[in-house]
Design a protein around this motif. Sequence first.
Motif, PDB file in Angstrom:
ATOM      1  N   ARG A 234       0.853  -1.189   0.000  1.00  0.00           N
ATOM      2  CA  ARG A 234       0.000   0.000   0.000  1.00  0.00           C
ATOM      3  C   ARG A 234       0.887   1.236   0.000  1.00  0.00           C
ATOM      4  O   ARG A 234       1.987   1.218   0.560  1.00  0.00           O
ATOM      5  CB  ARG A 234      -0.893   0.026   1.253  1.00  0.00           C
ATOM      6  N   VAL A 235       0.431   2.289  -0.643  1.00  0.00           N
ATOM      7  CA  VAL A 235       1.102   3.591  -0.595  1.00  0.00           C
ATOM      8  C   VAL A 235       0.245   4.521   0.244  1.00  0.00           C
ATOM      9  O   VAL A 235      -0.950   4.692  -0.016  1.00  0.00           O
ATOM     10  CB  VAL A 235       1.311   4.179  -2.005  1.00  0.00           C
ATOM     11  N   VAL A 236       0.864   5.119   1.265  1.00  0.00           N
ATOM     12  CA  VAL A 236       0.141   6.039   2.137  1.00  0.00           C
ATOM     13  C   VAL A 236       0.801   7.410   2.076  1.00  0.00           C
ATOM     14  O   VAL A 236       1.964   7.546   1.711  1.00  0.00           O
ATOM     15  CB  VAL A 236       0.072   5.510   3.589  1.00  0.00           C
ATOM     16  N   ALA A 237       0.029   8.412   2.431  1.00  0.00           N
ATOM     17  CA  ALA A 237       0.485   9.801   2.325  1.00  0.00           C
ATOM     18  C   ALA A 237       0.617  10.423   3.706  1.00  0.00           C
ATOM     19  O   ALA A 237      -0.234  10.222   4.573  1.00  0.00           O
ATOM     20  CB  ALA A 237      -0.504  10.613   1.491  1.00  0.00           C
ATOM     21  N   LEU A 238       1.674  11.198   3.900  1.00  0.00           N
ATOM     22  CA  LEU A 238       1.792  11.988   5.117  1.00  0.00           C
ATOM     23  C   LEU A 238       1.221  13.373   4.863  1.00  0.00           C
ATOM     24  O   LEU A 238       1.186  13.852   3.730  1.00  0.00           O
ATOM     25  CB  LEU A 238       3.251  12.065   5.566  1.00  0.00           C
ATOM     26  N   SER A 239       0.757  14.012   5.926  1.00  0.00           N
ATOM     27  CA  SER A 239       0.143  15.330   5.739  1.00  0.00           C
ATOM     28  C   SER A 239       1.199  16.422   5.583  1.00  0.00           C
ATOM     29  O   SER A 239       0.922  17.482   5.010  1.00  0.00           O
ATOM     30  CB  SER A 239      -0.809  15.656   6.882  1.00  0.00           C
ATOM     31  N   GLY A 240       2.404  16.195   6.085  1.00  0.00           N
ATOM     32  CA  GLY A 240       3.548  17.053   5.784  1.00  0.00           C
ATOM     33  C   GLY A 240       3.456  18.481   6.264  1.00  0.00           C
ATOM     34  O   GLY A 240       4.173  19.352   5.768  1.00  0.00           O
ATOM     35  N   GLY A 241       2.557  18.779   7.202  1.00  0.00           N
ATOM     36  CA  GLY A 241       2.395  20.148   7.663  1.00  0.00           C
ATOM     37  C   GLY A 241       1.178  20.845   7.089  1.00  0.00           C
ATOM     38  O   GLY A 241       0.816  21.939   7.520  1.00  0.00           O
ATOM     39  N   TYR A 242       0.521  20.222   6.106  1.00  0.00           N
ATOM     40  CA  TYR A 242      -0.732  20.784   5.592  1.00  0.00           C
ATOM     41  C   TYR A 242      -1.821  20.692   6.659  1.00  0.00           C
ATOM     42  O   TYR A 242      -1.819  19.781   7.487  1.00  0.00           O
ATOM     43  CB  TYR A 242      -1.211  20.007   4.371  1.00  0.00           C
TER      44      TYR A 242
END
Length: 295
Positions: A234-242
């Motif tokens: 699976r590929v997951v995304a970090l919010s990165g400060g957004y």
Amino acid sequence: MNTAEMTDRIANGQGFIAALDQSGGSTPKALRGYGVEDDAWSGEDEMYAEIHKMRSRVITAPSFSNGKVIGAILFEKTMDGMVDGKTTAEALKDRGVVPFIKVDQGLEDEENGVQLMKPLDKLDALLAKSVAAGMFGTKMRSVIKSANPKGIADIVAQQFEVGRTILAAGLMPILEPEYDITAADRAEGEEMLKSEILTRLDRLPEGEQVMLKLSIPVKDDLYRELIDHPKVLRVVALSGGYSTDEACEKLAKNPGMIASFSRGLLQDLRAGQSDEEFDRSLGGAIDQICEASVA
């Protein structure tokens, strides 16, 4: 849930992974955001006790077990703690949430446009403890600051090298070469990053898989080849400060990529909220993040 059930939950679950793994220097900031000021605790033990109370409240909230949270990433001390009289991992699995553990030990100083992970000299012991605790996988973070070909190659190589050690221990690694969302050359660098990851994936032995945790890309659907790759669970995304709104808006333009947010999930929670208010705030964030993840 056994390993096969957890693998299926992560591969096919319609939801997202909660990042509950703030540690060390980020914990006081997380507590302040939650409404617990620095004078409410003294020393590391009390600090971690406060953050564990917050995480326990999240995990036991009704909205957290509504099926939309399919996994959760923990800090070691959270894994070691108890929730509702059970180990944290068992409490999560009882709620249909697959447990992961953060294993990196911080970042090196920037070199060649990246911050590699510091040597993981406690990794073997932590992996053994995590297996015994019933964890499913791990997560480890390093950071890309600029589109430097050598730096990006080095950071991907390190992530995959450590990932093989984690696989050998019987755990699923989430590789997280985060790209700083403030970097001016991010679009160019993310193309380099994708290319390096694809090269390393093709070198993995048949039957082995990893997960990837990446910044939401500048170019929509850039990571389609990674999402569809047979060696990626699976590929997951970090919010990165957004903010939650920004992160969800951008994530929804990347079908197949699901969230693994921390700030975006927890930003509206406060210690002084009633249980009803707390669950309403958490549930609203869960609904929003899940909708973006399955769009």
